[in-house]
Design an enzyme around this catalytic site. Structure first.
Site, short mmCIF file in Angstrom:
data_model
loop_
_atom_site.label_atom_id
_atom_site.label_comp_id
_atom_site.label_asym_id
_atom_site.label_seq_id
_atom_site.Cartn_x
_atom_site.Cartn_y
_atom_site.Cartn_z
CB CYS A 174 -3.04 8.08 5.05
SG CYS A 174 -1.69 8.17 6.24
CB ALA A 225 1.45 5.94 5.42
NE ARG A 276 8.19 1.27 3.68
CZ ARG A 276 9.21 2.01 3.22
NH1 ARG A 276 9.99 2.66 4.05
NH2 ARG A 276 9.44 2.08 1.94
FE1 CFM Z 1 7.37 0.84 -3.49
FE2 CFM Z 1 5.77 1.46 -1.67
FE3 CFM Z 1 7.97 -0.06 -1.24
FE4 CFM Z 1 6.00 -1.01 -2.71
FE5 CFM Z 1 4.88 -1.86 -0.41
FE6 CFM Z 1 4.60 0.59 0.63
FE7 CFM Z 1 6.82 -0.92 1.13
MO1 CFM Z 1 4.48 -1.52 2.12
S1 CFM Z 1 5.21 0.72 -3.56
S2 CFM Z 1 8.04 -1.17 -2.98
S3 CFM Z 1 4.85 -2.77 -2.49
S4 CFM Z 1 7.74 2.00 -1.69
S5 CFM Z 1 3.18 -0.90 0.38
S6 CFM Z 1 4.42 2.52 -0.28
S7 CFM Z 1 5.74 0.37 2.35
S8 CFM Z 1 6.00 -2.80 1.10
S9 CFM Z 1 8.92 -0.72 0.59
C1 HCA Z 2 2.38 1.80 4.82
C2 HCA Z 2 3.47 0.86 5.22
C3 HCA Z 2 3.24 -0.57 4.83
C4 HCA Z 2 2.10 -1.19 5.61
C5 HCA Z 2 2.10 -2.66 5.50
C6 HCA Z 2 0.88 -3.45 5.86
C7 HCA Z 2 4.54 -1.33 5.09
O1 HCA Z 2 1.85 1.69 3.71
O2 HCA Z 2 2.06 2.67 5.59
O3 HCA Z 2 -0.25 -3.02 5.62
O4 HCA Z 2 1.09 -4.53 6.37
O5 HCA Z 2 5.12 -1.86 4.18
O6 HCA Z 2 4.96 -1.37 6.26
O7 HCA Z 2 2.96 -0.64 3.45
#
Ligand code: CFM
Ligand code: HCA
Length: 533
Positions: free
Chosen positions: A51, A54, A85
């Protein structure tokens, strides 16, 4: 791969099939196809997405250690975004406070929903102030806050007054439903950083004269630590990392840097643009995921500053770091070469990690983002042609202007042109598709059903996604590597991270145990039942 689309769409109702069809495309790097992205998930489909709250609280502001981040909402929202995270931090003399291990929440109850929660929020701020005396307090709205009409900005103003301006208090209208995914939360967070923190402190200190920001790096599993170490070796000052291992002061002084590198384009491109418009700091897309990509990024920085001493130092660091990298790579390659990968994560890693898989001799046959926009797939050149829908209009747009006294272009137009001639690209991102092979499958906002089909039809050697996918995929006999939190592993950034990744992937993707995985009902028909009416 050619049969996939037809087969998967056949199972959907007509209208759904039409919509999903636009989000499933066969790639052609020479003639990049259009993909549907950043639109609402169809109700009933199991999505990977999260969401807006998040994206704002968990992702962009969450990794900063000396700001108290209060979730205004039911306890579940705060709990779910509480360190899952794996964003790490390392307190120092400059900012010894560390609030990251805490989950601050107003713990809204039914009565607050009925009678309003603003008083409870004020009380939470008073409590946080008395207990911790933080430099700043940020308030994050969850869905019910928007539904009942609590005004977090009014509360922020009220409490700033009550506490006599001793603490910088600001709110975010990042209700979970505000956008179609985390992506809206990134944008809201970027606006808030710009309005409330960036530019508040003009002090310049540090060891080195080459001063840069690394934007869109969140220190998952210690990635930012690896980048910090590397920059130090090269003699480059990191003014601000947004927001891995960051402090309030880093945001406040980011405008004093001379270059911004953008790692995760999706989550932070807005701040990169704002820093350029207001203060004259150019930005370049960078990537520290993959040893070759890291070397390339460092060389770009050297070229940008154009200082021979810096360039020589960077070359020396690359040469040294590449020795153990090559050793680890060769060892892993014996087993990983020729294997197949699929990557479905967030809004940048599904692209960046293809670099590391390439270095392992593995092919990414299918990839997609959860919430990337068309520019993250097709490149920034498509931005003017992206239709702005009602969901995007729902996100506050702010006006960013040249700072009256502090706007100072770091390079003249001619200098930038000359650097472009030498191969540097400013304000650009080519996107994921340009770097994927012809005929590979690119899928936006992959559904759980489509994921099952991908695995059933193509049996990749490794599937990369998140926690919601992990155990379903592994029960199908395919190893899943979480590219969000790295499954307790990392860092995977920079040279040191590449070595860790080679080792981990060799272990996971080349292990024969997965082929033994069979659910009991796959071995024999053990379920017998009789319907009784
Ligand atoms: Fe950018 Fe993200 Fe991230 Fe990402 Fe991600 Fe994420 Fe993440 Mo989970 S786009 S790189 S691929 S900030 S989904 S919202 S939290 S891993 S550090
Ligand atoms: C988020 C955080 C997340 C969730 C990861 C997952 C992360 O989007 O709220 O679904 O396993 O990196 O922790 O993207």
């Amino acid at each position: 791969l050619a049969e996939f689309k037809e087969e998967v769409l056949a199972a959907y109702p007509k209208k759904v099939a039409k919509k999903r069809g636009k989000a499933i495309v066969y790639n052609d790097p020479d003639e990049i196809p259009q993909i549907q992205a950043n639109v609402r998930t169809i109700p009933g489909i199991i999505t990977q997405r999260g969401c807006t709250y998040a994206g704002c609280k968990g992702v962009v502001l969450g990794p900063t250690r000396d700001i108290v981040n209060i979730t205004h909402g039911p306890i579940g929202c705060g709990f779910y975004s509480w360190l899952t995270r794996r964003n790490q931090t390392r307190p120092d003399e400059q900012a010894p406070e560390n609030f990251i291990p805490y989950a601050f929440s107003t713990d809204m109850q039914d009565s607050n929903i009925v009678f309003g929660g603003e008083e409870k929020l004020k009380q939470a701020i008073r409590e946080a102030y008395e207990l911790f005396h933080p430099k700043a307090i940020a308030i994050f709205s969850t869905c019910p806050v928007g539904l009942i009409g609590d005004d977090v900005h009014r509360v922020a103003r009220h409490m700033t007054e009550e506490l006599e301006g001793k603490v910088n208090i600001f709110g975010f209208s990042c209700e979970g439903y505000r956008g179609v995914s985390q992506s809206a939360g990134h944008h809201i967070a970027n606006n808030g950083l710009y309005k409330n923190l960036i530019g508040n402190d003009d002090s310049v200190d540090g060891k080195y004269k080459f001063r840069i920001n690394v934007l869109g790096e969140y220190n998952i599993g210690g990635d930012a630590f690896a980048i910090e170490t590397l920059m130090d070796k090269c003699g480059i000052e990191l003014v601000a990392t947004m927001s891995g291992n960051s402090t309030k002061k880093q945001f406040e002084t980011a405008h004093t840097a001379d270059l911004s590198l953008v790692m995760c384009h999706r989550s932070i491109n807005y701040v990169a643009e704002m820093l350029e418009t207001s203060f004259g700091i150019p930005w370049m897309k960078a990537n520290f995921i993959g040893a070759e990509a890291t070397a390339k990024t460092l060389r770009k920085v050297g070229k940008y500053f154009g200082d021979q001493e810096l360039i020589d130092r960077i070359e020396k660091v690359i040469a040294e770091e590449m020795i153990p990298v090559k050793e680890a790579q060769e060892k892993a390659l014996e087993k990983t070469k020729g294997k197949l990968a699929m990557l479905f994560v967030g809004g940048s890693r599904a692209h960046h990690y293809q670099e590391l898989f390439n270095e392992l001799g593995m092919t990414t046959i299918s990839a997609g983002y959860e919430f990337g926009h068309r520019d993250d797939y097709e490149g920034r050149s498509v931005i003017p042609s992206i239709q702005i829908d009602a969901d995007s209009r729902n996100i506050e747009q702010i006006t960013v202007k040249e700072d009256a006294t502090r706007f100072k272009p770091r390079k003249t137009e001619e200098e930038l042109k000359a650097l472009e001639k030498e191969g540097l690209e400013f304000n650009g991102y080519e996107g994921m598709m340009a770097e994927m092979k012809k005929g590979t499958l690119v899928i936006d906002d992959l559904s759980h059903y489509e994921m099952g089909k991908l695995i059933e039809m193509y049996h990749p050697d490794i599937f990369c996604a998140g926690i919601k996918e992990k155990f379903c995929v592994q029960k199908m006999g395919i190893p899943l590597k979480q590219l969000h939190n790295y499954d307790y592993g990392g860092p995977y950034a920079a040279f040191e991270g590449a070595i860790n990744f080679y080792k981990d992937i060799e272990q996971i993707a080349c292990c024969s145990i997965w082929k033994e995985m069979k659910a009991p009902w796959e071995k024999e028909d053990i379920v017998e039942a009789e319907y009784v009416y």
